[in-house]
Design an enzyme around this catalytic site. Structure first.
Site, mmCIF file in Angstrom:
data_model
loop_
_atom_site.group_PDB
_atom_site.id
_atom_site.type_symbol
_atom_site.label_atom_id
_atom_site.label_comp_id
_atom_site.label_asym_id
_atom_site.label_seq_id
_atom_site.Cartn_x
_atom_site.Cartn_y
_atom_site.Cartn_z
ATOM 1 C CG ASP A 404 -1.692 1.162 1.448
ATOM 2 O OD1 ASP A 404 -2.249 1.617 0.445
ATOM 3 O OD2 ASP A 404 -1.787 1.658 2.573
ATOM 4 C CE LYS A 405 0.447 7.181 -2.697
ATOM 5 N NZ LYS A 405 0.643 8.192 -1.666
ATOM 6 N NE ARG A 699 -3.404 12.188 1.565
ATOM 7 C CZ ARG A 699 -3.734 10.892 1.579
ATOM 8 N NH1 ARG A 699 -2.855 10.003 1.258
ATOM 9 N NH2 ARG A 699 -4.935 10.517 1.941
ATOM 10 C CB THR A 779 -1.705 3.597 -3.973
ATOM 11 O OG1 THR A 779 -2.242 4.711 -3.294
ATOM 12 C CG2 THR A 779 -1.319 3.995 -5.375
ATOM 13 C CG ASP A 781 -3.025 8.507 -2.863
ATOM 14 O OD1 ASP A 781 -4.138 8.527 -2.298
ATOM 15 O OD2 ASP A 781 -1.987 8.933 -2.359
ATOM 16 C CG ASP A 923 -3.872 -1.469 2.782
ATOM 17 O OD1 ASP A 923 -4.078 -1.167 1.604
ATOM 18 O OD2 ASP A 923 -3.423 -0.683 3.621
#
Lengths: 1409, 372
Positions: A404-405, A699, A779, A781, A923
């Protein structure tokens, strides 16, 4: 005593709860007393009575146990028995007993902790005494009224009915439950809010709610008052067991779920059982052992049949004993009986203690992993947790890492970095986080011995934002204006639009969230007890001292402000409170929110209080403004935004403030704009900056607002209230309701929040990658952010070719994949031609030449939608084929489900060992699917940890966990398993050979005691010690040379053929151990056991010496265990042989050992046999270690060197690597990057998609395809540029020239550094080169020198390093050129085919990374 | 916040861990971190020896083994060669053999078949001579055979005497009387009688064969005992039992001497110690050296008188008589000496090979790994 009653409605899945204080009615016993959990916690499996049967039943689920019991029982059949029946039972009973004791101990410790929890006390209302009295937790029942004070732990799931808080609020901390340390608000049930004093005796309502379930985030039900009125109950009304009351003096409530029905306990699933890869392989070999056993038995049985048969019917020899009835057995019957007998005799071939030993070894391994101080994180005071005890060795075989990021690679500590308000960018340059100086600061603090509270340090980053002076000025100006306007009763609309936006922007930042304000005078404290066994309480900061000084300044400032201010709604200002009050702290559900609130505070727009229906904001000049919160539409992952509906105190308008992902919010803006062009310009500017932020790896969030008219609001309110009050389908309705109000928004601005990389992430990734692990980042994102983080953490390299897959339809996706595969394949084939030169420049790994099947310089970026298409069954193979070729894969915008699908795909299709690492709830599915799940006990709660097999505090700990502990565990266990097989086979083979000399009668020359206890006692300890403590390569070397990890991935320690090699060796050794005594005692007066005892002794020596050869690291524990084993054997033998002259039939070995020990022949035999038995193994290992050393052996040799030479050597090995790092550093951290990239962006946006556009020179080969929006045609895909970095000899901008020059310098430097010392390194090489070519060849054939060899082979041809260097650059550029030509051909074709489409594509706004 | 400030106000609160980040929140002085102890054991840093198997490092081991084994081997070999041993096969399968007539003798043949075999000793036997009988192809190690005995009966246990163990079946009882000693081993006891004569100018001088001292001391004195009871009359003590089927006489008539009769008869004890391999020998008699002037057995002619009772022909067995002197390492067996010499030589040879390898390639490991 209070009684509880409860009725289960048959027709619905609800539960009814009434007050237990009500007088028992007539029908208390009538209601079926179905098992309703009381609050007693019972996690034990057994009771005193049920332990034995239940435990045995469980143990007999293991096939091996059944087998051994069967064998033991076989001994009770007189015709076939081989041993004393009672004795034969001993090992099985021992094994069962050991396991049972282990289980019992575990159960007992569970019992103790249960007892501790059950005997915690809480206040329960007593009907008799008419007050709250103290009771044990276990006595709490459903329907009881419980009163809780601040910092108490909640004993059961309680419906909140009263709170000391005037607004009926209560704060709880759920750290015990999910690890989240922020406070959560709970509300008193609506109707009881009005009550002045809650009296349990007057509680007559009935509560109807759901059956107990494990969903922590949901609670539904309603309360029926006596009047018949119903009130809805929500999760906000429920206090969950295990949480802690904070910030609230006193609360009371009624118990809804107790004991095992509480949500906390329903969520506790206990440890999981997984079977490791090694164990699966081992089980296959156990089956082979069974087969070997059967063959041996069959052979013996046939042999015996023949032996009996050769004597015929008449002349039975005197030594063949007839059965008890005096009749001889027929050959066939005799062989059948014998078959069973030898199964008993040879049973040891199936290692009885294997499973128990492995379990013991794994427990010890887990213990040592736990104890490793390198895996301990001081900041959070957390250490590694092993939650799955039986897959430690899988850590040493991982091939794919899925990470995961956010929170995993990054800190998940958000720092406000930039913002755009009304189209103007405020870069906040002062906030650029300076890692070096910060670390320096930290070192200073440590040095002065100051007690540094680490969390405080962290939060400093969050809190301390230096405001941008321009924006600060605007805020002040705006506030001043407002103040003036208010004092003159002017309408606010006179404010300029920009200032208006600025004001609203900060208001939105401040109030559009769920942040809870905490004052330090209500300190948060940790529960002293560790409440849940599995719980990891993440300690958080408490200190405020260090900020005291600043606070005083601030107070002074605000006081000054307040002096000027007038008419402020003085709810609560900071003035009144003395300096002792301290600074307010913000507790947010997500770190982003807190970061924004802290940011707003930096602009003097601070949140000072939040109640359920009111938010107080303190502003300069204006004092404290209170916004009436009408609604909060919480964040969800589908809407990707949250909103608050408030009444503006200054304008009295109803405002909606929305904060959300830019992709969503941008689509919800007002479709047409009254302010025309200006607004449009702002919008496009903001979009521009948003893209920029993303490029920077920030972000992004968009802030927007909407002003609602009263009518609009009223209209919406009606439907919303309906939605809120419905029980069924409420989520869905609320969702719809939110959609209705979140539209026609007015864009205020955007923010960029930095999520810092965790310490050591790039290094860890580089090191893991060198270890041959493929790292995929999955991710949620957005692509731009993800790609930039990937660059920052070295997941993607700047000289790497990036394939980007963005497709809008399955068809385009298919076409894209096809093309990429072709490209990659063609590159791959052309690459093989100049592999020699390629290796020199690219392959700097000295231990392994880069595997030709994986292109080391290829990265794949894929977005969520395309991933969904690629994961379709028709495309998944192609996707996988492509991804396999890539060094790293980055999946953006992927959902939790997709994450797990990707992991599953790789796991199942590639048959690879996968590891998933993550920290958040999203996750969990991925962690569960992977072979090894690793959770990061970080910011986002405990769900990932709960689901994981291992939990580590930081991503960087993965390095040691895998490279060192994983490798060790794997190699230890693999060696131990192989040794087990060897040991048993060798021992049993001795008996087998004897069958040839005893007429296959199943006789054994080894005393049954030795036979049965040999495995259990005499030879077990050394192998356990070695299995736990052996280190094939020291930790430093494993870390320094990650390539050594590959031995685990390739299963080098335990390959299928190794089992057979061991078996053959075992056969050889047993032959030696059998026949040396055989020939020594041939035709002598020796009796069976005087002959068998030396054989046993020899076997023991051989087995222990064999282990000694296999042991790589000797500590005193190894020595003592070996010596202990031998001493134990002699001691037992002497005692046993002297104990009883008539016992132990049939062997009756009285005085055998004593006599043997007086016989020199015994010693001579015992010395020579192990030597002969182990000579081949020893020789082969020696020769192999000298001539063809494996990586591990070289690594071991490395550890022998003096530290200086080792570091020298290692730097040499890694010199290219460090050069890469420098290069990366210059690339990614050069200040020019931002502007450079923005240039690139602009250039692309101005629709100049030249294939060789120099601005996109960041990657060597970038393929970007954008499918068309409007027409979903198959052929819509097109390439947009395949660019070769080295080709950019025509730089258009100065910055890129600079960069590429810099790059080349580094590169030249690299190859010089690399080849010079190598030349110097082998002073003998020049002499040897011509003289002894074969030697050279031989050197190059060993893996360590394969790389050196290529250098040496080439260096005669290349005169100077420089030419050599230029040559390789040339070579690789040729190679790239070829590829580029090909892809541009492709492009041309496409352009011809769909010229219009292409043009359209150019206009689409997001065009590149 | 009281506790809060307490934590801050006490800088020593977390000093327990040197240099460590004492983590707040614990409150008060009892700061308990989860930080693992930094001990050598827990951090797996125990002082250790890491042997590496390469030519260079194992060289000495091979030479040392070679240098130790070869002298030992020579010593053993020489010792073994100094042992005098003479062996006669008297099974009588060859028609020319004097014992051929007895080949098909049965257990209960009376009178016993006798035969005489003459032989010549080429060398004199200097020290004490051990006389063995040897059997081949006789599986005394057969599983059911080995089990077929009752140790407590042989130990003189009176209840076992009359009620032998089930293991003895089918040689447990005969005609409803318990067999003493029971079992297949006892039943198949070797019952040839061997007598040795020295032929000196056609005169047969009997050679004294000592029949005591051939069994293990512990067997004779601890493991095997006659039943106890009133008096020493073995006949009375064994009353109620019967002889094993194949025996001509009961157990209490094995020997005339009371301390070598019954269960403690040494021939019996020796037989009861079952041989490990199908070819074995058992000590039969001792020939003691009379004086220092004369060898125990001079070189010359001897004759062996055999009372041939024991049938082995049916299962292709062989019977031998062996005369042997003995050394500290037991009987004559050149194997171990040769083995030691061979292994020692191989190790030495390997040592040389490794030396060459080490000399030729071994530098690589030391210098090549360390390029500077």
């Amino acid at each position: 005593p209070p009684r509880r009653r409860r009725r289960k409605k048959k027709e619905s899945k609800t539960r009814l709860v009434r007050s237990s204080l009500l007088l028992p009615e007539a029908e208390p016993e009538k209601s079926k007393r179905t098992v309703l959990a009381c609050n007693r916690l019972k996690t034990t499996k057994y009771t005193a009575l049920s332990f034995l049967p239940k435990n045995l039943f469980e143990q007999f689920h293991r096939l091996a146990n059944v087998y051994f019991v069967f064998i033991a029982l076989l001994n009770f059949v007189p015709a076939v028995n081989a041993f004393q029946p009672e004795l034969a039972l001993a090992p099985v009973l021992f094994i069962l007993a050991v396991t049972a004791i282990k289980d019992l101990w575990e159960d007992y410790s569970r019992y103790l902790s249960d007892k501790e929890i059950n005997h915690m006390e809480c206040l329960v209302y007593s009907r008799n005494e008419k007050k709250y009295i103290s009771r044990y937790w276990k006595e709490v029942k459903v329907g009881d009224f419980v009163q809780l004070r601040c910092n108490e732990i909640i004993p059961a799931d309680i419906l909140l009915l009263s709170s000391s808080d005037p607004d009926g609020l209560c704060h709880i901390e759920t750290a015990n439950l999910d690890g989240e340390t922020n406070l959560k608000q709970r509300q008193v049930v609506r109707k009881f809010l009005e009550l002045v004093k809650f009296d349990p005796l007057k509680f007559t309502s009935v509560i109807e709610c759901e059956k107990p379930n494990n969903d922590l985030s949901r609670f539904r039900g309603y309360i029926i008052h006596k009047s018949g009125k119903k009130d809805g109950l929500f999760k906000e009304n429920l206090l969950l067991r295990g949480c802690t009351i904070r910030n609230t003096e006193e609360v009371a409530g009624i118990v809804i779920y107790a004991g095992h029905e509480t949500k906390a306990l329903l969520n506790n699933n206990g440890p999981r059982y997984k079977r490791s890869k090694l164990e699966r392989q081992m089980n296959a070999d156990v089956l082979w052992c069974v087969l070997i056993l059967l063959i041996m038995c069959l052979f013996s049985a046939i042999g015996h049949g023949l032996w009996v048969w050769q004597y015929g019917e008449k002349k039975k020899p005197i030594f063949d004993v007839p059965g008890p009835d005096g009749k001889y057995l027929s050959p066939v019957l005799a062989s059948v009986y014998l078959f069973l007998t030898v199964i008993i005799v040879f049973q040891v071939l199936i290692p009885i203690s294997l499973y128990v030993s492995i379990e013991i070894v794994k427990i010890c391994q887990v213990y040592f992993i736990h104890q490793d101080k390198d895996l301990y994180d001081e900041e959070t005071d957390s250490q590694l947790q092993c939650r799955a005890l039986n897959i430690t060795e899988d850590l040493g075989q991982v091939q794919f890492i899925f990470s995961d990021k956010t929170g995993t690679l990054t800190e998940n500590k958000m720092v406000f970095r930039r913002c755009t308000v009304s189209g103007t960018e405020y870069s906040h340059d002062d906030n650029v986080w300076d890692g070096i100086s910060w670390r320096y600061y930290r070192v200073l603090l440590m040095g002065t011995g100051m007690q540094k509270l680490s969390t405080e340090e962290e939060s400093r980053n969050e809190k301390d934002i230096t405001p941008d002076p321009r924006l600060l000025e605007k805020v002040n100006e705006c506030a001043k204006h407002l103040e003036v306007m208010r004092s003159h009763d002017q309408p606010l609309s006179h404010l300029s639009p920009e200032l208006c936006d600025v004001f609203d922007f900060f208001i939105a930042l401040t109030i559009c969230n769920t942040v809870v304000v905490t004052a330090p005078n209500q300190p948060r404290q940790k529960a002293e007890k560790i409440f849940f066994k599995f719980g990891l309480s993440v300690l958080s900061s408490t200190s405020t001292d260090s900020t005291l000084l600043k606070l005083e300044e601030k107070l002074a400032y605000s006081a000054q402000m307040n002096n000027n201010g007038y008419g402020s709604q003085q709810g609560r200002t900071a003035v009144g409170s003395a300096p002792g009050e301290g600074e307010l702290r913000y507790e947010a559900e997500s770190p982003d929110e807190a970061a924004l609130v802290y940011a707003a505070r930096a602009y003097n727009c601070s949140l000072v209080g939040r109640l359920s229906d009111q938010v107080s904001v303190e502003l300069p000049h204006l004092g404290t403004l209170s916004f009436e919160v009408l609604h909060t539409l919480g964040f969800d992952s589908i809407r990707k935004r949250m909103s608050v509906v408030v009444r503006h105190p200054l304008t009295d308008e109803i405002n909606v403030y929305t904060k959300g992902a830019d992709s969503v919010v941008m689509d919800l803006l007002l479709p047409y704009d009254p302010r025309g062009k200006h607004q449009k310009k702002i919008r496009s500017k903001t979009q521009n900056y948003l893209n920029l932020y993303a490029v920077d790896g920030l972000r992004t969030l968009c802030i927007a607002k909407r002003v609602l008219s009263k009518e609009e609001y009223g209209c919406w309110l009606k439907t919303h209230l309906e939605a809120e009050s419905s029980i069924e389908n409420r989520e869905e309705l609320l969702f719809q309701s939110a959609l209705r109000i979140e539209k026609n928004l007015h864009l205020l601005g955007a923010t960029g929040i930095e999520d810092r990389l965790q310490d050591g992430v790039p290094e860890t990734i580089a090191s893991l990658r060198k270890a041959g692990l493929q790292i995929w980042v999955l991710t949620g994102d957005k692509q731009e952010t993800a790609v930039n983080i990937a660059y920052a953490c070295k997941l993607l390299d700047h000289d790497e070719e990036i394939i980007t897959l963005n497709a809008e339809s399955p068809e385009t996706c298919a076409v894209l994949l096809e093309q990429c595969l072709q490209c990659v394949e063609s590159k791959f084939s052309s690459n093989t031609i100049d592999e020699a030169t390629g290796n020199m420049t690219i392959g700097f790994t000295p231990f392994y030449p880069p595997p030709s099947s994986v292109l080391s310089s290829l990265g794949l970026v894929i977005d969520g939608r395309t991933l969904a298409y690629a994961l379709e069954p028709t495309l998944e193979d192609k996707f996988l084929a492509l991804a396999k070729r890539c060094r790293s894969v980055l999946c953006c915008r992927s959902t939790p489900l997709q994450k797990s699908m990707v992991v599953k795909l790789v796991r199942d299709k590639l048959k690879a060992m996968t590891l998933a690492i993550g920290d958040g709830a999203n996750d969990v599915s991925m962690i569960q699917v992977a072979d090894v799940g690793v959770g990061i006990s970080g910011q986002e709660g405990m769900q990932a940890v709960m689901a994981s097999d291992f939990a580590i505090p930081r991503f960087r700990h993965l390095e040691k966990l895998l490279l060192v502990h994983g490798h060790w565990c794997y190699s230890r266990l693999a060696n131990m398993v192989l040794y087990f097989f060897y040991k048993n086979a060798m021992f049993v083979a001795l008996l087998f050979w004897y069958q040839f000399y005893c007429g296959f009668s199943g006789s054994s020359m080894i005393d049954q005691w030795y036979l049965i206890f040999f495995n259990l006692f005499f030879s077990s300890l050394p192998q356990l010690i070695t299995g736990v403590l052996d280190k094939d390569v020291p930790a430093e070397v494993l870390i320094a040379v990650p390539q050594l990890y590959k031995s685990g991935q390739n299963m080098e320690e335990y390959q299928p053929h190794m089992f057979w090699m061991n078996m053959i060796d075992a056969m050889y050794q047993s032959l030696v151990c059998f026949f040396i005594p055989y020939f020594t005692y041939y035709d002598s007066e020796v009796d069976i056991f005087s002959w068998g005892t030396p054989i046993t002794t020899i076997a023991l020596f051989t087995i222990i010496l064999h282990l000694a050869i296999e042991t790589k690291t000797w500590t005193f524990l190894h020595w003592s265990s070996c010596i202990f084993s031998i001493v134990l054997f002699f001691f037992v033998a002497l005692v046993y042989n002297a104990s009883c002259p008539v016992c132990h039939p049939p062997s009756n070995p009285y005085w055998t050992m004593e006599r043997l020990m007086g016989d020199p022949m015994f010693y001579f035999t015992c010395i020579i046999s192990p030597v002969v038995a182990l000579l081949p193994r020893y020789c082969i290992l020696t020769l192999q270690g000298t001539l063809f050393p494996t990586q591990l052996q070289l690594g071991r040799q490395l550890s022998k060197l003096s530290p200086e030479t080792r570091t020298q050597l290692l730097t040499k090995l890694n010199v290219k690597d460090t050069a890469c790092q420098t290069r990366l550093f210059t690339d990614s951290f050069s200040p020019s990057l931002g502007s450079n990239a923005s240039d690139g962006y602009k250039a692309n946006n101005q629709s100049t998609p030249l294939p060789a556009s120099p601005q996109t020179g960041e990657s060597l080969f970038r393929e970007h395809t954008k499918a068309e929006h409007k027409t979903d045609q198959t052929a819509a895909a097109s390439h947009q540029g395949a660019v070769l970095h080295e080709e950019n000899k025509l730089p258009t901008s100065a910055s890129s020239l600079e960069r590429s020059v810099g790059f080349h310098e580094v590169r030249c430097g690299t190859s010089e550094v690399e080849s010079l010392p190598l030349g110097a390194a082998f002073p003998w090489s020049s002499a040897v080169e011509q003289a002894d070519f074969s030697l050279l060849k031989w050197i190059t054939s060993t893996p360590l020198f394969s790389h050196v060899g290529t250098v040496l082979q080439v260096s005669p041809s290349s005169l100077q390093n420089e030419t050599q260097d230029s040559m390789c650059v040339l070579g690789s550029s040729l190679d790239f050129k070829g590829l580029k030509e090909q892809s541009s051909n492709n492009l041309e074709e496409k352009m011809k085919g769909t010229p219009t489409d292409h043009c359209k594509n150019d206009n689409s706004e997001t065009t590149f990374l | 916040g009281k506790k809060n400030y307490k934590a801050d106000g006490h800088p020593s609160g977390g000093v327990g861990v040197p240099g460590g980040g004492a983590v707040g929140g614990g409150g008060g002085g009892a700061v308990k971190t989860r930080k693992p102890d930094n001990t050598a054991f827990k951090q797996q840093r125990l002082p250790a020896w890491q042997p590496i198997l390469t030519a260079g490092t194992v060289l000495p081991a091979f030479f040392i083994i070679g240098l130790i084994f070869i002298p030992i081997g020579i010593g053993i070999f020489v010792t073994s060669n100094n042992i005098r041993e003479y062996e006669i096969d008297y099974t009588g399968t060859e028609p020319s053999s004097p014992c051929n007539k007895c080949l098909n003798v049965s257990w209960d043949s009376t009178p016993p078949c006798t035969c005489t075999i003459n032989f010549t000793l080429e060398h004199s036997f200097e020290s004490n001579v051990f006389m063995y009988y040897g059997l081949s192809n006789f599986y005394q190690n057969h599983r059911r055979y080995v089990k077929s005995r009752d140790d407590s009966q042989l130990n003189g246990d009176n209840s076992s005497l009359l009620n032998p163990s089930k293991e003895c079946e089918p040689y447990r009882t005969n005609e409803d009387k318990p067999i003493a000693p029971c079992g297949a081993i006892a039943n198949s006891m070797f019952n040839d009688t061997l007598e040795l004569y020295r032929i000196d100018n056609d005169t047969r001088t009997p050679i004294t064969l000592i029949k005591k001292g051939i069994a293990w001391w512990t067997d004779k004195n601890v493991k095997f005992r006659n039943p106890t009871g009133d008096g020493n009359n073995l006949t009375a003590l064994f009353q109620g039992t019967t002889k094993p089927v194949n025996w001509p006489k009961p157990v209490y008539m094995l020997d005339s001497e009371p301390d070598n009769n019954g269960f403690i008869n040494e021939d019996f004890i020796v037989w009861m110690r079952t041989a490990a391999l199908p070819t074995f020998r058992k000590l039969y008699r001792l020939i003691e050296r009379k004086n220092n002037l004369q060898p125990t057995l001079q070189a010359g002619k001897y004759s062996l008188d055999i009372a041939y009772n024991y049938p082995v022909h049916s299962f292709d067995g062989r019977k031998r008589m062996i005369l042997s002197t003995i050394s500290w390492m037991g009987g004559k067996n050149p194997f171990l000496g040769i083995a030691y010499i061979t292994v020692g030589s191989i190790c030495f040879f390997l040592g040389v090979v490794l030396l060459i390898i080490h000399h030729k390639y071994g530098n690589r490991n030391t210098s090549a790994d360390i390029p500077n």
